[in-house]
Design an enzyme around this catalytic site. Structure first.
Site, mmCIF file in Angstrom:
data_model
loop_
_atom_site.group_PDB
_atom_site.id
_atom_site.type_symbol
_atom_site.label_atom_id
_atom_site.label_comp_id
_atom_site.label_asym_id
_atom_site.label_seq_id
_atom_site.Cartn_x
_atom_site.Cartn_y
_atom_site.Cartn_z
ATOM 1 N N GLU A 119 15.066 -15.263 -0.464
ATOM 2 C CA GLU A 119 14.931 -16.224 1.213
ATOM 3 C C GLU A 119 13.989 -16.905 1.259
ATOM 4 O O GLU A 119 14.264 -18.758 0.809
ATOM 5 C CB GLU A 119 15.731 -15.371 2.017
ATOM 6 N N ASP A 166 0.536 -1.220 -0.347
ATOM 7 C CA ASP A 166 -0.103 0.035 0.308
ATOM 8 C C ASP A 166 0.926 1.392 0.424
ATOM 9 O O ASP A 166 2.140 1.907 0.577
ATOM 10 C CB ASP A 166 -0.853 0.082 0.923
#
Length: 525
Positions: free
Chosen positions: A263, A205
């Site tokens: 990751e 956002d």
């Protein structure tokens, strides 16, 4: 047939993502407000519709002053919407159905009820606690600068000890200071928390807003003009000075997030809500080491014309191509007037909405749908006493409630199977929605719902195989036409029928009899 849900590390590049506005999708407990178990119960609808993923608006702990975009705890679920266990159940069921799940992340500001802001108020001026936010002093009777809130009024609120804090949105949403190392550290922890629970991506956002010019200088505006912060207003008024948005430092944040997503796995993604001045500045957010996608609001803002749509397509593809990103396309979301209404409403607005949707779905990249558009819902004229949008309370102008009315599932009266209750939900539904429910439209070949199902089914046949090359064709001033691989797309934005080029008609947005009627689009092969 290609399947966009097979094990692809870049599943989002050509996905169709369905936005779920959590409080208006499905209610499980009869309180009139949608919740996570409600979403879980309706996931088969999304699988049958043919989308690839859902994006869920904020469901975190929040006082709900801005319907969840004022977050008090980023690592828990608000009791209004359920529990962490409910979130886990939703993720598990979605994955069983082959649906990816993208959750909203709100990093520009917190709620004023967040533990950090409460500590800042208690600690006083000059404290480390206040340094997490943008507190400033100002002379008596003045404000720290001339910035305005996106929701109207000044972007500064005074606290009891005389200091002011910045809030580019509601006064209950204080902006964070991203130059304070505690802030990025906290959000990296939030990312890992939800990635560990199995979310597939994040919608970021106000992705362009984390950093402000460090001086917090005044916005430069024409003499006599009022400063603005809202992106749409800036576009309309051609305001070019925006020290509160799109600062270069923000890109370092997204480089660090890119590493965290990698990751967690090669199939995790992030998409930015980034209102920027140009398509080139938008493309900067999706460079190879930053975010994976960014919303492309140019299509949403374009007028109904072949020329406008052609310009959006050409400019968008030209901007994302050099950085190797996939484009996104969107016609409606929870912040704008539904496109059926924007295009005129009634039968003509619906015809245009279906035609624009079919055109959008043919383009390379991802398409983001907003809940209820598959039912042909229009913007609702919500009565003043029922309005909930904080911008309404700050400005007195009609806000975003009209696109947030809970969607109808079945039955012939409110709440249209939205939940087990018998009364109206949190925003009342119109009395004439019975023909628009999922139940009423299912099986009707002329319905908008079945049109969406057909379009998404056919789209799967070429989404991954038609390539990214789009060639514009000239079939008339009021006609948008292009080819993408074996597919030819024609959209008639004019007032008279046009001849279709040669080819097998795969799908049309409305009846076609030899020629393509006005306000209609077609796919040919």
């Amino acid at each position: 047939m290609a399947d966009v849900n097979e094990q692809r590390t870049d599943w989002w590049r050509n996905a169709v993502v369905y936005q779920v506005y959590v409080r208006s999708f499905a209610d499980s407990d009869g309180d009139g407000v949608g919740d996570l178990p409600g979403i879980t119960s309706r996931l088969p609808h999304l699988a049958e519709l043919g989308v690839d993923a859902l994006w869920i608006t904020p469901f975190y702990t929040s006082p709900q002053h801005d319907h969840g975009y004022d977050v008090a705890d980023y690592c828990d679920v608000d009791p209004l919407f359920g529990s962490l266990s409910d979130a886990d159940d939703l993720l598990a069921r979605a994955h069983e159905l082959g649906l990816k799940v993208v959750v909203d992340l709100v990093p520009n500001h917190t709620s004023d009820q967040h533990a950090w802001f409460q500590a800042a108020l208690a600690a006083g001026p000059g404290s480390p606690e206040r340094a997490r936010y943008l507190f400033r002093d100002a002379p008596e009777g003045e404000l720290p600068n001339n910035w305005s809130s996106v929701f109207g009024g000044p972007a500064w609120t005074r606290v009891e000890d005389g200091q002011y804090y910045l809030h580019l949105f509601d006064s209950t949403q204080p902006d964070l200071d991203w130059r304070n190392p505690e802030v990025p550290e906290m959000f990296e922890g939030v990312l890992r928390f939800w990635l560990d629970r199995g979310v597939d991506g994040f919608r970021v956002d106000v992705a362009h807003g984390l950093f402000k010019e460090e001086s917090l200088r005044d916005q430069v505006v024409e003499e006599g003009a009022t400063p603005v912060s809202g992106a749409a207003e800036m576009v309309e008024r051609q305001v070019t000075d925006e020290p509160m948005w799109d600062q270069p430092e923000v890109h370092d944040v997204y480089r660090s997030w890119h590493r965290i997503l990698d990751e967690a796995g090669p199939d995790r993604m992030a998409v930015a809500e980034a209102w920027t001045q140009t398509v080139e500045s938008m493309a900067a957010f999706v460079r190879p080491d930053e975010l994976d996608q960014t919303f492309n609001f140019a299509w949403l803002l374009a007028s109904w014309s072949a020329e406008s749509f052609a310009g959006v397509i050409t400019d968008t593809l030209a901007s994302v191509g050099p950085v190797g990103a996939s484009p996104t396309w969107v016609l409606s979301n929870h912040d704008v007037v539904r496109h059926t209404t924007r295009y005129g409403g009634g039968a003509r607005g619906l015809a245009r909405a279906r035609a624009a949707t079919l055109t959008m779905l043919a383009l390379p990249g991802s398409c983001y749908l907003y809940q209820g558009e598959e039912l042909g819902l229009e913007q609702v004229d919500v009565a003043p006493e029922d309005r909930q949008d904080p911008s309404w309370f700050r400005t007195g102008e009609v806000g975003r409630d009209g696109c947030r009315v809970p969607i109808p599932w079945g039955g012939d009266a409110a709440p249209y199977a939205f939940g087990p209750g018998t009364g109206q939900p949190w925003i009342p539904q119109p009395a004439d929605w019975a023909p628009l429910t999922v139940e009423a439209q299912t099986g009707d070949p002329a319905s908008t719902l079945e049109f969406y199902r057909d379009a998404l089914r056919v789209r799967r046949e070429f989404a991954w195989t038609a390539g990214d090359e789009v060639t514009m064709r000239q079939l008339g001033d009021d006609v948008l036409a292009f080819t993408r691989g074996p597919l030819t797309v024609v959209l008639n934005c004019g007032d008279t029928p046009v001849e279709l080029p040669a080819g097998e008609l795969l799908l049309a947005s409305g009846p076609v009899d030899g020629t393509l009627p006005p306000d209609t689009a077609a796919w040919l092969r």
